[in-house]
Scaffold this motif. Structure first.
Motif, PDB file in Angstrom:
ATOM      1  N   THR A   1      -0.881   2.571 -11.325  1.00 45.19           N
ATOM      2  CA  THR A   1      -1.063   3.130  -9.980  1.00 45.19           C
ATOM      3  C   THR A   1       0.023   4.171  -9.697  1.00 45.19           C
ATOM      4  OG1 THR A   1       0.401   1.586  -8.820  1.00 45.19           O
ATOM      5  CG2 THR A   1      -1.881   0.868  -9.177  1.00 45.19           C
ATOM      6  N   PRO A   2      -0.201   5.018  -8.703  1.00 50.83           N
ATOM      7  CA  PRO A   2       0.832   6.000  -8.358  1.00 50.83           C
ATOM      8  C   PRO A   2       2.162   5.376  -7.951  1.00 50.83           C
ATOM      9  CG  PRO A   2      -1.279   6.650  -7.437  1.00 50.83           C
ATOM     10  CD  PRO A   2      -1.473   5.266  -7.992  1.00 50.83           C
ATOM     11  N   SER A   3       2.169   4.106  -7.570  1.00 51.50           N
ATOM     12  CA  SER A   3       3.441   3.458  -7.221  1.00 51.50           C
ATOM     13  C   SER A   3       4.121   2.804  -8.413  1.00 51.50           C
ATOM     14  CB  SER A   3       3.225   2.413  -6.118  1.00 51.50           C
ATOM     15  OG  SER A   3       2.898   3.049  -4.901  1.00 51.50           O
ATOM     16  N   GLY A   4       3.476   2.774  -9.571  1.00 51.03           N
ATOM     17  CA  GLY A   4       4.142   2.287 -10.775  1.00 51.03           C
ATOM     18  C   GLY A   4       3.668   0.933 -11.270  1.00 51.03           C
TER      19      GLY A   4
ATOM     20  N   TYR B   1      -6.195  -9.469   1.208  1.00 50.28           N
ATOM     21  CA  TYR B   1      -5.799  -8.058   1.207  1.00 50.28           C
ATOM     22  C   TYR B   1      -4.392  -7.941   0.653  1.00 50.28           C
ATOM     23  CZ  TYR B   1      -3.199  -9.287   5.472  1.00 50.28           C
ATOM     24  OH  TYR B   1      -2.352  -9.892   6.360  1.00 50.28           O
ATOM     25  N   VAL B   2      -4.001  -6.717   0.318  1.00 50.71           N
ATOM     26  CA  VAL B   2      -2.619  -6.459  -0.093  1.00 50.71           C
ATOM     27  C   VAL B   2      -2.072  -5.295   0.721  1.00 50.71           C
ATOM     28  CG1 VAL B   2      -2.840  -7.367  -2.452  1.00 50.71           C
ATOM     29  CG2 VAL B   2      -3.347  -4.948  -1.997  1.00 50.71           C
ATOM     30  N   VAL B   3      -0.750  -5.267   0.853  1.00 47.10           N
ATOM     31  CA  VAL B   3      -0.070  -4.195   1.567  1.00 47.10           C
ATOM     32  C   VAL B   3       0.840  -3.471   0.576  1.00 47.10           C
ATOM     33  CG1 VAL B   3       1.444  -3.601   3.501  1.00 47.10           C
ATOM     34  CG2 VAL B   3      -0.070  -5.611   3.677  1.00 47.10           C
ATOM     35  N   VAL B   4       0.668  -2.162   0.491  1.00 50.56           N
ATOM     36  CA  VAL B   4       1.447  -1.337  -0.441  1.00 50.56           C
ATOM     37  C   VAL B   4       2.251  -0.332   0.372  1.00 50.56           C
ATOM     38  CG1 VAL B   4       1.297   0.386  -2.301  1.00 50.56           C
ATOM     39  CG2 VAL B   4      -0.260  -1.575  -2.288  1.00 50.56           C
ATOM     40  N   GLU B   5       3.525  -0.195   0.028  1.00 55.73           N
ATOM     41  CA  GLU B   5       4.354   0.828   0.686  1.00 55.73           C
ATOM     42  C   GLU B   5       4.559   1.980  -0.281  1.00 55.73           C
ATOM     43  OE1 GLU B   5       7.739  -0.654   3.155  1.00 55.73           O
ATOM     44  OE2 GLU B   5       8.838   0.887   2.056  1.00 55.73           O
ATOM     45  N   THR B   6       4.231   3.186   0.168  1.00 53.60           N
ATOM     46  CA  THR B   6       4.264   4.347  -0.733  1.00 53.60           C
ATOM     47  C   THR B   6       4.480   5.639   0.040  1.00 53.60           C
ATOM     48  OG1 THR B   6       3.022   5.564  -2.444  1.00 53.60           O
ATOM     49  CG2 THR B   6       1.736   4.656  -0.633  1.00 53.60           C
ATOM     50  N   GLU B   7       5.021   6.624  -0.654  1.00 54.04           N
ATOM     51  CA  GLU B   7       5.076   8.000  -0.121  1.00 54.04           C
ATOM     52  C   GLU B   7       3.986   8.857  -0.762  1.00 54.04           C
ATOM     53  OE1 GLU B   7       7.042   9.008   2.223  1.00 54.04           O
ATOM     54  OE2 GLU B   7       8.751   7.644   2.251  1.00 54.04           O
TER      55      GLU B   7
ATOM     56  N   LEU C   1      -2.306   0.832   2.729  1.00 53.28           N
ATOM     57  CA  LEU C   1      -1.198   1.637   2.208  1.00 53.28           C
ATOM     58  C   LEU C   1      -0.473   2.232   3.390  1.00 53.28           C
ATOM     59  CD1 LEU C   1      -3.896   2.263   0.108  1.00 53.28           C
ATOM     60  CD2 LEU C   1      -1.910   2.920  -1.209  1.00 53.28           C
ATOM     61  N   ARG C   2       0.815   1.944   3.492  1.00 56.28           N
ATOM     62  CA  ARG C   2       1.575   2.479   4.612  1.00 56.28           C
ATOM     63  C   ARG C   2       2.777   3.244   4.072  1.00 56.28           C
ATOM     64  NH1 ARG C   2       4.170  -3.354   6.072  1.00 56.28           N
ATOM     65  NH2 ARG C   2       6.070  -2.953   4.936  1.00 56.28           N
ATOM     66  N   ARG C   3       3.147   4.282   4.822  1.00 58.40           N
ATOM     67  CA  ARG C   3       4.203   5.166   4.334  1.00 58.40           C
ATOM     68  C   ARG C   3       5.549   4.465   4.331  1.00 58.40           C
ATOM     69  NH1 ARG C   3       3.919  10.364   3.092  1.00 58.40           N
ATOM     70  NH2 ARG C   3       1.918  10.629   4.137  1.00 58.40           N
ATOM     71  N   GLY C   4       6.282   4.619   3.223  1.00 61.15           N
ATOM     72  CA  GLY C   4       7.601   4.015   3.102  1.00 61.15           C
ATOM     73  C   GLY C   4       8.112   4.197   1.691  1.00 61.15           C
ATOM     74  N   PRO C   5       9.395   3.958   1.487  1.00 62.16           N
ATOM     75  CA  PRO C   5      10.026   4.318   0.214  1.00 62.16           C
ATOM     76  C   PRO C   5       9.861   3.307  -0.926  1.00 62.16           C
ATOM     77  CG  PRO C   5      11.670   3.481   1.745  1.00 62.16           C
ATOM     78  CD  PRO C   5      10.358   3.466   2.481  1.00 62.16           C
TER      79      PRO C   5
ATOM     80  N   GLU D   1       7.508   2.116  -2.887  1.00 58.77           N
ATOM     81  CA  GLU D   1       6.591   2.293  -4.030  1.00 58.77           C
ATOM     82  C   GLU D   1       6.322   0.939  -4.676  1.00 58.77           C
ATOM     83  OE1 GLU D   1       4.933   4.824  -4.203  1.00 58.77           O
ATOM     84  OE2 GLU D   1       6.182   6.309  -3.209  1.00 58.77           O
ATOM     85  N   ASP D   2       5.765   0.049  -3.873  1.00 58.90           N
ATOM     86  CA  ASP D   2       5.594  -1.326  -4.356  1.00 58.90           C
ATOM     87  C   ASP D   2       4.584  -2.056  -3.479  1.00 58.90           C
ATOM     88  OD1 ASP D   2       6.016  -3.565  -5.890  1.00 58.90           O
ATOM     89  OD2 ASP D   2       8.119  -3.832  -5.330  1.00 58.90           O
ATOM     90  N   LEU D   3       4.119  -3.175  -4.017  1.00 57.08           N
ATOM     91  CA  LEU D   3       3.311  -4.084  -3.211  1.00 57.08           C
ATOM     92  C   LEU D   3       4.292  -4.948  -2.423  1.00 57.08           C
ATOM     93  CD1 LEU D   3       0.124  -5.886  -4.190  1.00 57.08           C
ATOM     94  CD2 LEU D   3       1.990  -7.284  -3.346  1.00 57.08           C
ATOM     95  N   VAL D   4       4.148  -4.948  -1.100  1.00 57.56           N
ATOM     96  CA  VAL D   4       5.149  -5.621  -0.260  1.00 57.56           C
ATOM     97  C   VAL D   4       4.579  -6.827   0.491  1.00 57.56           C
ATOM     98  CG1 VAL D   4       6.605  -3.575   0.014  1.00 57.56           C
ATOM     99  CG2 VAL D   4       4.755  -3.989   1.658  1.00 57.56           C
TER     100      VAL D   4
END
Ligand SMILES: [Fe+2]
Length: 342
Positions: free
Chosen positions: A270-273, A22-28, A66-70, A72-75
């Protein structure tokens, strides 16, 4: 001349027992990601709450968190290991080098759909998380594709641009016994973009490491340049390409075929760039091929297609302004796990 140190661990090799889970993405950008995931790519989307969304591709509860946070990246990247022996071997390599390992909380495990997980630092700030058991669900998949290829090969691959390719190579060698599958050289504005393809199981590569030869630049803002998922049918690949385009999402490269793994794919933004490569039918390194595999170097990324639609990794790597900025920035390296002798 750079030489990789031999892995000092005395335990068994873990090659073949590690799979991207799996991957974890932080995004608004939850609204855009929902539309991108469900309507364009055609994944199953579960909205858990205002700050948490998950994508499914198969019977697993979670493939993208996908979890909320600033950022905009795969973390984070979650790697499934086959058994407790492999799990202990990987953790002892990390702990022996005094790298901090933390166990995920019950809530973190539940969000990722795994029973337990352990986390330690990875290159470019991508947390490495390892787990042995994933939770599956009987809830039907509501998605626009017939199926994705996950299983023994894992869910796809990560492609990382770096100023420190030897350290990245060494990290995945130390932690997962990654093997070099092959190389691609691509010429850009008189420079050579060098890509090393690393495998940890039968998938041609689970990690690709790209750098400009001889120059320490990395103008890509995000930790990964792209991630790849593999769709099962060509019809689904082409239909998803149409949807991404029709819905107005940016495309970086149109459909084409890679020189080395022969995968047919396109690259959407992707919307995070970072980009999402959706691919079909890459070469599988079967046990027979594995026993005699010899890495070769290919000239150019694609046999045909992959026409640039907007800005691509190749044009970006050649951009002077971004390159200058990257010269000043320090890249996150986990030096204890990335030993390189110069
Ligand atoms: Fe790729």
């Amino acid at each position: 001349m750079t030489t990789l140190l031999p892995r000092p661990a005395t335990g068994p090799s873990v090659f073949g027992a590690v799979h991207l889970g799996y991957v974890v993405v932080e995004t608004e950008r939850f609204t855009e990601w929902h539309r991108f995931g469900a309507d364009a790519i055609g994944l199953h989307v579960d909205e858990l709450d205002r700050d948490t969304m998950r994508f499914r591709m198969d019977d697993r509860e979670c493939r993208f968190l996908l979890r909320r946070g600033p950022a905009e990246d795969l973390v984070g990247a979650g790697w499934q290991v086959d058994d407790h022996e492999t799990f202990d071997e990987i953790l002892s390599r990390v702990a022996d080098r005094s790298v901090p390992v933390t166990e995920g909380t019950a809530e973190e495990c539940a969000l990722r759909g795994v029973e337990r997980l352990w986390r330690f630092p990875g290159p470019k700030g991508i947390s490495t998380e390892i787990f042995t058991r994933a939770r599956t669900t009987a809830a039907p998949l509501k998605m626009l594709n017939s199926a994705f290829v996950t299983g023994a090969a894992g869910m796809g691959h990560l492609a990382i641009t770096t100023k420190r390719p030897d350290e990245l190579r060494s990290y995945y060698n130390t932690v997962f016994d990654a093997r070099i599958t092959d190389f691609i050289d691509e010429n850009i504005s008189g420079l050579t973009l060098k890509i090393r393809f690393l495998r940890v199981n039968e998938r041609h590569h689970s990690i690709a490491v790209a750098n400009v030869n001889g120059v320490r630049i990395d103008p890509i803002r995000t930790s990964i340049q792209h991630m790849n998922i593999q769709i099962e049918t060509l019809d689904d690949l082409l239909a998803s390409f149409e949807r991404v385009t029709d819905l107005g999402f940016a495309m970086a490269w149109s459909v084409g075929q890679h020189t080395n793994d022969r995968e047919l794919s396109y690259y959407s933004v992707t919307p995070s760039g970072f980009e999402l490569e959706v691919g079909w039918n890459p070469v599988v390194i079967t046990p027979e091929l594995e026993s005699t595999w010899d890495p070769s170097t290919y000239q150019g990324i694609s046999i045909w297609g992959h026409k640039p639609v907007g800005e691509t990794v190749v044009t970006k790597m050649a951009q002077f302004q971004g390159a200058l900025r990257s010269l000043r920035e320090r890249e996150v390296v986990v030096s204890e796990l990335s030993e390189v002798r110069r």
